[in-house]
Design a protein around this motif. Sequence first.
Motif, PDB file in Angstrom:
ATOM      1  N   ILE A  61       0.818  -1.210   0.000  1.00 32.10           N
ATOM      2  CA  ILE A  61       0.000   0.000   0.000  1.00 32.10           C
ATOM      3  C   ILE A  61       0.853   1.262   0.000  1.00 32.10           C
ATOM      4  O   ILE A  61       0.448   2.293  -0.563  1.00 32.10           O
ATOM      5  N   PHE A  62       2.049   1.193   0.587  1.00 36.71           N
ATOM      6  CA  PHE A  62       2.900   2.387   0.662  1.00 36.71           C
ATOM      7  C   PHE A  62       3.225   2.984  -0.709  1.00 36.71           C
ATOM      8  O   PHE A  62       3.001   4.193  -0.918  1.00 36.71           O
ATOM      9  N   PRO A  63       3.776   2.213  -1.670  1.00 38.84           N
ATOM     10  CA  PRO A  63       4.063   2.828  -2.972  1.00 38.84           C
ATOM     11  C   PRO A  63       2.810   3.307  -3.698  1.00 38.84           C
ATOM     12  O   PRO A  63       2.845   4.327  -4.394  1.00 38.84           O
ATOM     13  N   ILE A  64       1.698   2.591  -3.526  1.00 40.83           N
ATOM     14  CA  ILE A  64       0.439   3.047  -4.126  1.00 40.83           C
ATOM     15  C   ILE A  64       0.053   4.400  -3.539  1.00 40.83           C
ATOM     16  O   ILE A  64      -0.300   5.340  -4.269  1.00 40.83           O
ATOM     17  N   SER A  65       0.148   4.529  -2.218  1.00 43.98           N
ATOM     18  CA  SER A  65      -0.214   5.776  -1.544  1.00 43.98           C
ATOM     19  C   SER A  65       0.703   6.923  -1.975  1.00 43.98           C
ATOM     20  O   SER A  65       0.238   8.028  -2.281  1.00 43.98           O
ATOM     21  N   TRP A  66       1.995   6.660  -1.999  1.00 44.64           N
ATOM     22  CA  TRP A  66       2.965   7.717  -2.303  1.00 44.64           C
ATOM     23  C   TRP A  66       2.809   8.240  -3.729  1.00 44.64           C
ATOM     24  O   TRP A  66       2.710   9.452  -3.948  1.00 44.64           O
ATOM     25  N   PHE A  67       2.751   7.348  -4.702  1.00 45.40           N
ATOM     26  CA  PHE A  67       2.724   7.792  -6.091  1.00 45.40           C
ATOM     27  C   PHE A  67       1.349   8.326  -6.499  1.00 45.40           C
ATOM     28  O   PHE A  67       1.265   9.218  -7.349  1.00 45.40           O
ATOM     29  N   THR A  68       0.278   7.802  -5.930  1.00 40.80           N
ATOM     30  CA  THR A  68      -1.036   8.404  -6.214  1.00 40.80           C
ATOM     31  C   THR A  68      -1.126   9.783  -5.567  1.00 40.80           C
ATOM     32  O   THR A  68      -1.745  10.696  -6.141  1.00 40.80           O
ATOM     33  N   PHE A  69      -0.516   9.942  -4.413  1.00 36.61           N
ATOM     34  CA  PHE A  69      -0.467  11.259  -3.770  1.00 36.61           C
ATOM     35  C   PHE A  69       0.271  12.256  -4.658  1.00 36.61           C
ATOM     36  O   PHE A  69      -0.177  13.392  -4.840  1.00 36.61           O
ATOM     37  N   GLN A  70       1.392  11.820  -5.238  1.00 35.74           N
ATOM     38  CA  GLN A  70       2.141  12.679  -6.157  1.00 35.74           C
ATOM     39  C   GLN A  70       1.308  13.013  -7.384  1.00 35.74           C
ATOM     40  O   GLN A  70       1.319  14.154  -7.870  1.00 35.74           O
ATOM     41  N   ALA A  71       0.576  12.021  -7.900  1.00 32.82           N
ATOM     42  CA  ALA A  71      -0.262  12.242  -9.078  1.00 32.82           C
ATOM     43  C   ALA A  71      -1.370  13.249  -8.775  1.00 32.82           C
ATOM     44  O   ALA A  71      -1.652  14.139  -9.598  1.00 32.82           O
ATOM     45  N   MET A  72      -2.005  13.124  -7.625  1.00 29.99           N
ATOM     46  CA  MET A  72      -3.082  14.046  -7.267  1.00 29.99           C
ATOM     47  C   MET A  72      -2.557  15.454  -7.049  1.00 29.99           C
ATOM     48  O   MET A  72      -3.176  16.435  -7.486  1.00 29.99           O
TER      49      MET A  72
END
Length: 209
Positions: free
Chosen positions: A187-198
């Motif tokens: 979940i960490f990489p999903i959270s980090w990179f989606t946060f960057q995308a948003m």
Amino acid sequence: MEENKQLYRFSYQLGDWLLLLIKLQFICLFYIVRGGILLGIFPAAATVMDYFLLVFQKKEVPVRIYPWFKQTYHAHFKTANELGYILFAIIAFLWIDLRISSTFLQNSLIHFVLTLFFLSSILIGIYLFPVYLRYQLRNLQYFKLSFMLMLISIPQTLAIVLGVFVASVIATFFPILVITAFIPMVIFPISWFTFQAMQRAEKKSTVTE
């Protein structure tokens, strides 16, 4: 001497990080089981993701993880299950269509289109919970915004896929991590990179809160 201090500091931070992942893993598993598994998976996963997004956005963590997790899990329970099972139904429907296409129709064009839809639905699912956790929208709008982010955030999407792959490889070499830390590791990489995308989309005024 300075190198020893840096090594000690790094080891201490790494130990804290691993301890955090272990705590999140076991609390998450507890609430998955408490939710009867089927009703516990999505809100528990969303709560772990919410924890990471809170860290990224506010640079702070809850002082006591368990009370925070419990409260946040219950807050997400209804909507996370609604979104999760809508997504699951879409993916399952496309998977069945793919199997029917490959077994009976055997039409390369139809199979290609169905495969494209199937992969797109999975990628939309990657953005679905981060979008839900960051914005206040209606259920259908979460899917629309996730689709838009998937289209405009190709580098972040590729980074997510790579991050999940790396986490899986690490867990393969260290099987104990599957039990102790695998859920937050994924979940960490999903959270980090989606946060960057948003954040990137918000700066370009593509989405608004």
